[in-house]
Design a protein around this motif. Sequence first.
Motif, PDB file in Angstrom:
ATOM      1  N   LEU A   4       2.628 -21.729  33.043  1.00 26.53           N
ATOM      2  CA  LEU A   4       2.463 -21.809  31.583  1.00 26.53           C
ATOM      3  C   LEU A   4       2.033 -20.495  30.959  1.00 26.53           C
ATOM      4  O   LEU A   4       1.540 -20.462  29.836  1.00 26.53           O
ATOM      5  N   PHE A   5       2.215 -19.362  31.688  1.00 25.48           N
ATOM      6  CA  PHE A   5       1.986 -18.041  31.109  1.00 25.48           C
ATOM      7  C   PHE A   5       3.351 -17.440  30.793  1.00 25.48           C
ATOM      8  O   PHE A   5       3.950 -16.747  31.618  1.00 25.48           O
ATOM      9  N   LEU A  52      -9.153 -14.863  28.176  1.00 23.41           N
ATOM     10  CA  LEU A  52      -8.647 -16.212  28.443  1.00 23.41           C
ATOM     11  C   LEU A  52      -9.745 -17.262  28.277  1.00 23.41           C
ATOM     12  O   LEU A  52     -10.923 -16.993  28.531  1.00 23.41           O
ATOM     13  N   SER A  53      -9.340 -18.479  27.868  1.00 26.34           N
ATOM     14  CA  SER A  53     -10.278 -19.598  27.837  1.00 26.34           C
ATOM     15  C   SER A  53     -10.587 -20.031  29.269  1.00 26.34           C
ATOM     16  O   SER A  53      -9.936 -19.575  30.221  1.00 26.34           O
ATOM     17  N   ARG A  88      -6.323 -21.299  35.543  1.00 23.61           N
ATOM     18  CA  ARG A  88      -4.890 -21.362  35.836  1.00 23.61           C
ATOM     19  C   ARG A  88      -4.387 -20.013  36.339  1.00 23.61           C
ATOM     20  O   ARG A  88      -3.569 -19.950  37.279  1.00 23.61           O
ATOM     21  N   ALA A  89      -4.871 -18.928  35.730  1.00 19.39           N
ATOM     22  CA  ALA A  89      -4.462 -17.589  36.161  1.00 19.39           C
ATOM     23  C   ALA A  89      -4.966 -17.291  37.570  1.00 19.39           C
ATOM     24  O   ALA A  89      -4.235 -16.718  38.397  1.00 19.39           O
ATOM     25  N   ALA A 106      -2.713 -16.643  40.908  1.00 22.31           N
ATOM     26  CA  ALA A 106      -2.858 -15.446  41.736  1.00 22.31           C
ATOM     27  C   ALA A 106      -2.947 -15.802  43.218  1.00 22.31           C
ATOM     28  O   ALA A 106      -2.349 -15.125  44.067  1.00 22.31           O
ATOM     29  N   LEU A 107      -3.660 -16.879  43.533  1.00 24.20           N
ATOM     30  CA  LEU A 107      -3.818 -17.270  44.934  1.00 24.20           C
ATOM     31  C   LEU A 107      -2.562 -17.930  45.485  1.00 24.20           C
ATOM     32  O   LEU A 107      -2.124 -17.639  46.606  1.00 24.20           O
ATOM     33  N   LEU A 108      -1.952 -18.829  44.713  1.00 20.57           N
ATOM     34  CA  LEU A 108      -0.785 -19.566  45.219  1.00 20.57           C
ATOM     35  C   LEU A 108       0.453 -18.678  45.310  1.00 20.57           C
ATOM     36  O   LEU A 108       1.357 -18.956  46.099  1.00 20.57           O
TER      37      LEU A 108
END
Length: 546
Positions: free
Chosen positions: A442-443, A455-456, A462-463, A467-469
């Motif tokens: 969703l980015f 970012l909220s 989510r970010a 990054a990890l996945l």
Amino acid sequence: MSHAPASLSCSALSFDWPDGTPVFHDFHLAVGPGRTGLIGLNGSGKSTLLRIFAGELTPSGGQLSIAGSVGYLPQTVTLDTALRVDEALGIHAARAALHAVEAGEASEADFAAVGDDWDVEERALATLARLGLARIGLDRTVGELSGGECVLLRLAALLLARPDVLLLDEPTNNLDLRARRRLYAAVESWSGVLVLVSHDRELLERVDQIADLRDGEVRWYGGNFTHYEELLAAEQESAERMVRVAEADVQRQKRELSEAQVKLARRKRYGQKMNDSKREPKIVMGARKRAAQESAGKHRIMHAEKLAQAKERLDHAAEAVRDDDEIRIQLPATRVPAGRRVLTLRDLRLAHGATAAGEWELRGPERIALVGGNGSGKTTLLRTIAGELDAESGEALTHVPTRFLPQRLDLLDDDRSVVENVARFAPHATNNVIRARLAHFLFRGGRADRPAGTLSGGERFRAALAALLLAEPAPHLLMLDEPTNNLDLASVRQLTQALDSYEGALVVASHDVPFLESIGITRWLLLDGTLHPTTAEQVRNSLWHG
């Protein structure tokens, strides 16, 4: 003399952040007695609204009206570690004066400090006991308490002050299961005005009404969260049905307009044929042509208007259908074959004393729920497995690529964009590939270029998860520490969707039992000094009867 009942309200409220980012414009809200659950997407302004009512933020326009005193529990509780418990409760002066009176050494100032509150010490101890803090007493310092105990201590101070209006922002964050049970009981017994922001379903089941903050407006739903979901589902089903009806109407109007244009074209060809053959007098043909053109114009305008009206009805119907974004990704590189050894713990003793005696193994794409009280060592165990902490003795061996997402989400560089942060974990992926993958999280477009520091809470999580996945190599063991803290309900659903796509082994430390049950946990482990198996049923029993 009668007093007006406690309430909160605002009208034509506006609020912008210092950088000009708008949060509210011409916002209206009125909250009366009862327990209200305030829900909404991350960034919709829930916490900001509580801070405005608590007096921490000043609106840029509009009116606020608050009848009664206000108590506020923020999302992040920070207390001076040097404070004594009675100071944190706000009763130190009254207590010292009371002791002076009892010792026969009181001054007029002491009697004034006590006032009518002669049982302040007994009330304070009873309130602490009610919240499971009886053992801490009034003379210890805050530095001796866990994070969860500090939250409960702040709540105890509010209950002692007996405000008319109580504002709670994500109060169950960092609370273990037993502490949550006590907070639930405090919420259930609250008789004044209560507004709580929470993603905790168990807590939202104890409210009298739900206020859904969306697109700068609040919609009210009577009843608890389950009732809200039922009403919303029926509302959305009706809205989707209206969209289908409106779509069919648009297609029908398009068809009728097309048919009308065909008929008009035929008439035009016939008129031209009559004109070419000169079968009628010129004046008659001219009059017929003008009449036909006028009729055609009116016909075309009528059908065009009908089509425009049908499209307007479709737009109106579509606005009522919620289109909350969902994470849809495929992560085949994270797949772990059944039976493959992923993690081994051997006679492990953690830095703070908890143990995993004997040998523990995690194989294949198992999904482990790690539960236990505050301070039991769950985070320490995860950090030890991740290689961030040394064990006192024994060993923790990972046999596959492993990634750990801590509570603090500090793996992101605040000054770098979302794209740049992900690129740090996937250095061989091109910018276009990273952007394409981030779109599934969703980015999209400019959102991927925003600095992580802007970012909220939900976006930041989510970010970090992206990054990890998306890291290289793909993680075959993913460890998450209290992942639902500070996430709204939509973000929790998005996290669940992302984990549905993850095909590796998973270890999740959490107090959020409904969330754990939603992600397909295959084994439950309890850490309470030592590591041992448990079940979801036993965890729930400890929540209600422990």
